[in-house]
Design a protein around this motif. Structure first.
Motif, PDB file in Angstrom:
ATOM      1  N   SER A 134     -18.154  14.471  26.179  1.00  0.00           N
ATOM      2  CA  SER A 134     -18.970  14.023  25.047  1.00  0.00           C
ATOM      3  C   SER A 134     -19.643  15.248  24.453  1.00  0.00           C
ATOM      4  O   SER A 134     -19.723  16.293  25.100  1.00  0.00           O
ATOM      5  CB  SER A 134     -20.034  13.009  25.508  1.00  0.00           C
ATOM      6  OG  SER A 134     -20.911  13.612  26.451  1.00  0.00           O
ATOM      7  N   PRO A 135     -20.126  15.167  23.205  1.00  0.00           N
ATOM      8  CA  PRO A 135     -20.857  16.315  22.642  1.00  0.00           C
ATOM      9  C   PRO A 135     -22.106  16.591  23.474  1.00  0.00           C
ATOM     10  O   PRO A 135     -22.727  15.679  24.020  1.00  0.00           O
ATOM     11  CB  PRO A 135     -21.215  15.849  21.231  1.00  0.00           C
ATOM     12  CG  PRO A 135     -20.273  14.736  20.936  1.00  0.00           C
ATOM     13  CD  PRO A 135     -19.999  14.057  22.245  1.00  0.00           C
ATOM     14  N   ALA A 160     -12.475  17.582  16.537  1.00  0.00           N
ATOM     15  CA  ALA A 160     -13.305  16.625  17.278  1.00  0.00           C
ATOM     16  C   ALA A 160     -13.363  15.278  16.570  1.00  0.00           C
ATOM     17  O   ALA A 160     -13.373  14.221  17.213  1.00  0.00           O
ATOM     18  CB  ALA A 160     -14.710  17.191  17.467  1.00  0.00           C
ATOM     19  N   ASN A 161     -13.388  15.311  15.255  1.00  0.00           N
ATOM     20  CA  ASN A 161     -13.409  14.072  14.491  1.00  0.00           C
ATOM     21  C   ASN A 161     -12.072  13.323  14.616  1.00  0.00           C
ATOM     22  O   ASN A 161     -12.038  12.099  14.769  1.00  0.00           O
ATOM     23  CB  ASN A 161     -13.706  14.368  13.022  1.00  0.00           C
ATOM     24  CG  ASN A 161     -13.863  13.109  12.201  1.00  0.00           C
ATOM     25  OD1 ASN A 161     -14.430  12.122  12.656  1.00  0.00           O
ATOM     26  ND2 ASN A 161     -13.348  13.128  10.978  1.00  0.00           N
ATOM     27  N   TRP A 164     -15.973  12.166  16.662  1.00  0.00           N
ATOM     28  CA  TRP A 164     -17.296  12.778  16.635  1.00  0.00           C
ATOM     29  C   TRP A 164     -17.535  13.381  15.252  1.00  0.00           C
ATOM     30  O   TRP A 164     -16.668  14.034  14.681  1.00  0.00           O
ATOM     31  CB  TRP A 164     -17.429  13.874  17.683  1.00  0.00           C
ATOM     32  CG  TRP A 164     -17.197  13.406  19.094  1.00  0.00           C
ATOM     33  CD1 TRP A 164     -17.244  12.112  19.557  1.00  0.00           C
ATOM     34  CD2 TRP A 164     -16.872  14.223  20.218  1.00  0.00           C
ATOM     35  NE1 TRP A 164     -16.976  12.071  20.893  1.00  0.00           N
ATOM     36  CE2 TRP A 164     -16.742  13.356  21.331  1.00  0.00           C
ATOM     37  CE3 TRP A 164     -16.672  15.586  20.403  1.00  0.00           C
ATOM     38  CZ2 TRP A 164     -16.429  13.812  22.598  1.00  0.00           C
ATOM     39  CZ3 TRP A 164     -16.362  16.055  21.665  1.00  0.00           C
ATOM     40  CH2 TRP A 164     -16.246  15.174  22.757  1.00  0.00           C
ATOM     41  N   GLN A 165     -18.724  13.211  14.751  1.00  0.00           N
ATOM     42  CA  GLN A 165     -19.070  13.766  13.443  1.00  0.00           C
ATOM     43  C   GLN A 165     -20.337  14.609  13.559  1.00  0.00           C
ATOM     44  O   GLN A 165     -21.230  14.314  14.358  1.00  0.00           O
ATOM     45  CB  GLN A 165     -19.289  12.641  12.423  1.00  0.00           C
ATOM     46  CG  GLN A 165     -18.033  11.817  12.167  1.00  0.00           C
ATOM     47  CD  GLN A 165     -18.245  10.746  11.120  1.00  0.00           C
ATOM     48  OE1 GLN A 165     -19.345  10.569  10.612  1.00  0.00           O
ATOM     49  NE2 GLN A 165     -17.174  10.017  10.790  1.00  0.00           N
ATOM     50  N   VAL A 216     -20.610  17.700  14.659  1.00  0.00           N
ATOM     51  CA  VAL A 216     -20.703  18.559  15.835  1.00  0.00           C
ATOM     52  C   VAL A 216     -20.301  19.988  15.465  1.00  0.00           C
ATOM     53  O   VAL A 216     -19.635  20.229  14.464  1.00  0.00           O
ATOM     54  CB  VAL A 216     -19.779  18.048  16.965  1.00  0.00           C
ATOM     55  CG1 VAL A 216     -20.281  16.711  17.497  1.00  0.00           C
ATOM     56  CG2 VAL A 216     -18.331  17.934  16.492  1.00  0.00           C
TER      57      VAL A 216
END
Length: 407
Positions: free
Chosen positions: A69-70, A102-103, A108-109, A111
């Protein structure tokens, strides 16, 4: 023990004092028994046991943090390695922006990468096996691989210095020290670099081709290990040739991967912003420079000169241990987990006894409990000076171990 009881009663010891002395004596016997039993084991079972213990401790202590995870809004290094490896074999583009990757992979946005992204083709070639696992297991996989790598490195250092085998048990507290734990959570592969350097130490006095090849592997992951070849006194040309051949071979493999290619790799590397400092956890000299300049290049050249000079003026053991410290201080980056590579210097002083041993213990504890770059830089500098100034002799009767036994 009845004899012990009678002796202490004759000395006038009361019951509480007697219990205390008995406890200390029994503890001493127990420690000596553990040391004796550990030394009686063959090298490989010892390596296996330490690897299992370290792996279990890491999973037990850091299970939540090892989930992919981030972290603080950043894409962790281990996650980036997995995405780059997956892109390389899928034929897309390993050098796409990490935020976009990552997106696409995890949704994920917002990051950011935790370090400059471009990885040389040789590094990507070594990271490709990571693509065999799922993205959610990338950090955990690196941790499980790192456990035997760290254990092998510590065992190699102990054998290289001809220290008692029970020194290998120090791998356990080293593994859970603050800098190593932080690097583990971020998904570092520095234990893999350390394992290659450990193999280099084993072959240092006997096989130039093997040690050069291992430095080639380490340099393909991190650029600074190549400086260790400056410490070689015999077969240096063969070692350099072997290292160069391995680096070129891995580079060729990386370039041939569908998602890499030589044009894209060169463009991404030369277009990289190349931030070389500013982080409070970076303890290299380059942390004082925001971007690469002529000054940083001069610093790298100075570092190489100092490594060559120190290794020639000191003995082969002290010279190599000191070179490892200088290698980190003058490297482009030096994150807290890189302190694992300071183990040879600490063990040299620990085995020397006297003042050197106490400096090693205090320095080791200080390094294990901090990730502050300024503190680490200061401690490393003091340790380097102590290593070079104190009258520490070469390890007595040091003999090169048989490489097959260390495996």
């Amino acid at each position: 023990d009845l004899g012990l009881f009678v002796e202490h009663r004759r000395n006038g010891d009361d019951r509480s004092t007697l219990k205390h002395k008995t406890f200390v004596l029994q503890l001493s016997w127990m420690i000596r028994d553990i040391q004796r039993r550990w030394s009686a084991l063959a090298p490989f079972p010892r390596l296996l046991l330490i690897s299992v213990v370290v792996g279990i401790l890491w999973v037990a202590l850091f299970w939540p943090q090892l989930q992919n995870s981030p972290l603080h809004g950043y894409v962790r290094g281990g996650t980036a390695d997995w995405m780059v490896a997956t892109e390389a074999i899928s034929g897309v583009d390993s050098y796409r922006d990490l935020a976009d990757l990552a997106n696409d992979y995890f949704g994920w946005q917002g990051v950011r990468p935790d370090a400059p992204h471009p990885r040389p083709p040789s590094t990507i070639a070594l990271l490709v096996p990571l693509a065999l696992v799922s993205g959610s297991m990338s950090i955990m996989t690196l941790a499980l691989i790192s456990a035997p790598a760290l254990a092998f490195f510590i065992q190699s250092v102990v054998r290289w210095l001809n220290l008692p085998a029970w020194y290998e048990l120090l791998a356990v507290p080293i593994a859970i020290s603050l800098p190593i734990a932080q690097g583990l959570i971020w998904g570092t592969h520095i234990p893999l670099v350390a394992a290659a350097i450990g193999g280099y130490l084993i072959y240092k006095d006997r096989n130039p081709t093997a040690r050069g090849a291992l430095i080639g592997v380490a340099t393909s992951l991190k650029v600074f290990p190549i400086a260790l070849l400056l410490t070689d006194r015999r077969g240096q040309a063969r070692a350099v040739a072997a290292a160069g051949a391995v680096i070129l071979g891995l580079t060729a493999v990386g370039v041939l991967l569908p998602g890499v290619g030589i044009e894209r790799a060169l463009q991404a590397i030369f277009d990289a912003p190349g931030s070389f400092g500013g982080s409070p956890t970076d303890f290299s000299i380059n942390r004082f420079f925001a971007t690469p300049t002529i000054g940083t290049i001069a610093i790298w050249v100075l570092g190489l000169f100092l490594i060559a000079f120190v290794s020639r003026r000191s003995g082969p053991v002290k010279g190599t241990a000191a070179a490892l410290i200088l290698m980190l201080l003058f490297s482009p980056f030096a994150w807290p987990e890189y302190l694992l590579l300071m183990t040879p210097a600490l063990f040299v002083m620990l085995g020397a006894g006297g003042v050197a041993r106490w400096i090693s213990i205090v320095a080791g504890l200080g390094l294990a409990l901090t990730t502050n770059g300024s503190i680490v830089f200061a401690v490393c500098s003091v340790l380097l000076v102590a290593l070079l100034v104190l009258p520490i002799s070469e390890m007595p009767n040091r003999t090169s171990p048989t490489p097959t036994k260390a495996m």
